[in-house]
Scaffold this motif. Structure first.
Motif, PDB file in Angstrom:
ATOM      1  N   GLU A 179       0.828  -1.207   0.000  1.00  0.00           N
ATOM      2  CA  GLU A 179       0.000   0.000   0.000  1.00  0.00           C
ATOM      3  C   GLU A 179       0.861   1.256   0.000  1.00  0.00           C
ATOM      4  OE1 GLU A 179      -2.449  -0.547   3.423  1.00  0.00           O
ATOM      5  OE2 GLU A 179      -4.003  -1.662   2.324  1.00  0.00           O
ATOM      6  N   ALA A 180       1.939   1.242   0.783  1.00  0.00           N
ATOM      7  CA  ALA A 180       2.839   2.396   0.844  1.00  0.00           C
ATOM      8  C   ALA A 180       3.549   2.609  -0.493  1.00  0.00           C
ATOM      9  CB  ALA A 180       3.858   2.209   1.968  1.00  0.00           C
ATOM     10  N   ILE A 181       3.923   1.523  -1.167  1.00  0.00           N
ATOM     11  CA  ILE A 181       4.559   1.631  -2.485  1.00  0.00           C
ATOM     12  C   ILE A 181       3.607   2.300  -3.472  1.00  0.00           C
ATOM     13  CG2 ILE A 181       5.310   0.294  -4.503  1.00  0.00           C
ATOM     14  CD1 ILE A 181       6.525  -1.731  -2.507  1.00  0.00           C
ATOM     15  N   ILE A 182       2.352   1.870  -3.480  1.00  0.00           N
ATOM     16  CA  ILE A 182       1.368   2.438  -4.398  1.00  0.00           C
ATOM     17  C   ILE A 182       1.140   3.916  -4.093  1.00  0.00           C
ATOM     18  CG2 ILE A 182      -1.016   2.306  -5.227  1.00  0.00           C
ATOM     19  CD1 ILE A 182       0.812  -0.031  -6.075  1.00  0.00           C
ATOM     20  N   GLN A 183       1.051   4.260  -2.809  1.00  0.00           N
ATOM     21  CA  GLN A 183       0.873   5.663  -2.420  1.00  0.00           C
ATOM     22  C   GLN A 183       2.031   6.517  -2.934  1.00  0.00           C
ATOM     23  OE1 GLN A 183      -1.534   7.354  -0.892  1.00  0.00           O
ATOM     24  NE2 GLN A 183      -2.891   5.696  -0.231  1.00  0.00           N
ATOM     25  N   ARG A 184       3.254   6.030  -2.753  1.00  0.00           N
ATOM     26  CA  ARG A 184       4.426   6.806  -3.188  1.00  0.00           C
ATOM     27  C   ARG A 184       4.505   6.886  -4.705  1.00  0.00           C
ATOM     28  NH1 ARG A 184       9.679   6.539   0.715  1.00  0.00           N
ATOM     29  NH2 ARG A 184       8.581   6.714   2.697  1.00  0.00           N
ATOM     30  N   PHE A 185       4.093   5.812  -5.383  1.00  0.00           N
ATOM     31  CA  PHE A 185       4.088   5.820  -6.845  1.00  0.00           C
ATOM     32  C   PHE A 185       3.162   6.923  -7.364  1.00  0.00           C
ATOM     33  CE2 PHE A 185       1.770   4.021 -10.631  1.00  0.00           C
ATOM     34  CZ  PHE A 185       2.771   4.283 -11.559  1.00  0.00           C
ATOM     35  N   TYR A 186       1.958   6.990  -6.836  1.00  0.00           N
ATOM     36  CA  TYR A 186       1.013   8.008  -7.301  1.00  0.00           C
ATOM     37  C   TYR A 186       1.441   9.411  -6.879  1.00  0.00           C
ATOM     38  CZ  TYR A 186      -2.401   5.066  -9.548  1.00  0.00           C
ATOM     39  OH  TYR A 186      -3.025   4.228 -10.442  1.00  0.00           O
TER      40      TYR A 186
END
Length: 352
Positions: A277-284
């Motif tokens: 979830e943190a990876i996706i947040q940082r990606f966006y």
């Protein structure tokens, strides 16, 4: 010419192991001292961090190559092709065949060769080989397959990701609760249809990061010191993934020419729910946006982390309509991404 996934299959082991099944384990710190919390507290904190409620283990009679063959047969049937027409069988795993109750891995012959044998393929021009690339192995196998097809060296490739991590875990290490078993397989072919692989990205970070995942002794110092188990530096992996995976995903997406608004789903390695979830947040955040609801399908809650098998298994389950409230449709843009031992990172932008 475009290169697309024309068939998929997976094997979900039948043995369900819940977090409560670890109640009788004696968890220790890495120095062998007693862990201060009860197993009930450990299980609760584990669920909060990883999202894993249960995982699947293979039965005692099955090996990694066995479950890979099952997944491969399903993928071949799904693609409706003659296995004799396959040009490559690329098998991503990390630990080979480890028989139940043994401490030795078996990779002679290669697991890809065993799958080819079990599929009864006679064609010697069907080349079978293994790749060791950590959890991103299946994604890397797909990247290699599309390179062979683009170069005119192949028309049809079978790419497998399979693992039986339950055979290489230290029962005294809390991290053993993360790991599971499984197999996923896909057929890649050259096609005139629109879509397929639009871009890919791969990187290996080894200067400081090479041993974030490694083979080490049991936390119980009374165990045989010559027997090794999968070990990880969880905090360092978490920080590494959050710093580097979103960048690799963005580089891959930018290379494809696809706008982030067109991405329908992100199929990321099912490692740890909070980390993913943190990876996706940082990606966006790199695009000054927030991730849309439902962008990241998850299978980890019930299937655990089966390493190299997580992404192809998730893809197959979604294609077959077996992930609640999630689907993939023709024309959808999907971003595959993975991170794992090596430390390796890769990503693929794919149009259904």
């Amino acid at each position: 010419m475009n290169i697309k996934i024309t068939g998929s299959g997976s094997y979900i082991p039948t043995e369900v192991v819940t977090n409560l099944d670890f109640a009788k384990h004696i968890f220790l710190n890495d120095d062998g001292t007693d862990f201060p919390h009860t197993n009930e507290i450990i299980a609760q904190k584990f669920l909060e961090i990883t999202g894993i409620e249960e995982r699947r283990y293979v039965t005692d009679n099955l090996l990694t190559s066995d479950i890979a063959t099952i997944a491969a047969k399903l993928a071949i049937e799904d693609a409706n092709l003659d296995p004799e027409t396959l040009d490559y069988i690329i098998f991503a795993h990390n630990f080979g065949n480890v028989k139940n109750g043994t401490i030795q891995t078996d990779i002679l012959p290669s697991l890809a060769t065993r799958v080819k044998h079990d599929l009864k393929i006679k064609n010697p021009k069907c080349v079978a080989y293994d790749i060791l690339f950590g959890c991103p192995g299946w994604v890397e196998g797909v990247i290699q397959a599309q390179a062979f097809i683009k170069a005119g060296m192949a028309k049809k490739c079978l790419v497998i990701g399979a693992e039986t991590l339950s055979r290489v875990v230290d029962r005294h290490d809390r991290d053993s609760m993360i790991y599971s078993d499984g197999a996923g397989a896909t057929i890649l072919e050259a096609t005139d249809e629109e879509g397929g692989i639009l871009a890919h990205e791969t990187a290996t970070f080894s200067f400081d990061e090479a041993y974030y995942l490694y083979f080490g002794n049991s936390f119980n110092d009374t165990h045989d010191p010559d027997v090794r188990y999968i070990k990880m530096q969880g905090r360092k992996i978490y920080e590494f993934a959050l710093s580097n995976v979103p960048k690799a995903m963005a580089e891959c997406l930018d290379k494809s020419g696809i706008d982030i608004s067109q991405v329908k789903k992100i199929l990321i390695h099912q490692a740890n729910e909070k980390m993913d979830e943190a990876i996706i947040q940082r990606f966006y955040r790199l695009y000054k946006q927030s991730p849309p609801e439902g962008i990241m399908p998850m299978s980890i809650h019930k299937l655990g982390n089966s390493s190299v098998a997580t992404v192809p298994t998730l893809y197959d389950l979604m294609i077959k309509g077996k992930i609640d409230n999630q689907e993939l449709n023709k024309g959808d843009v999907v971003l595959f991404a993975s991170v794992g031992s090596g430390m390796n990172i890769n990503a693929i932008v794919y149009k259904m």
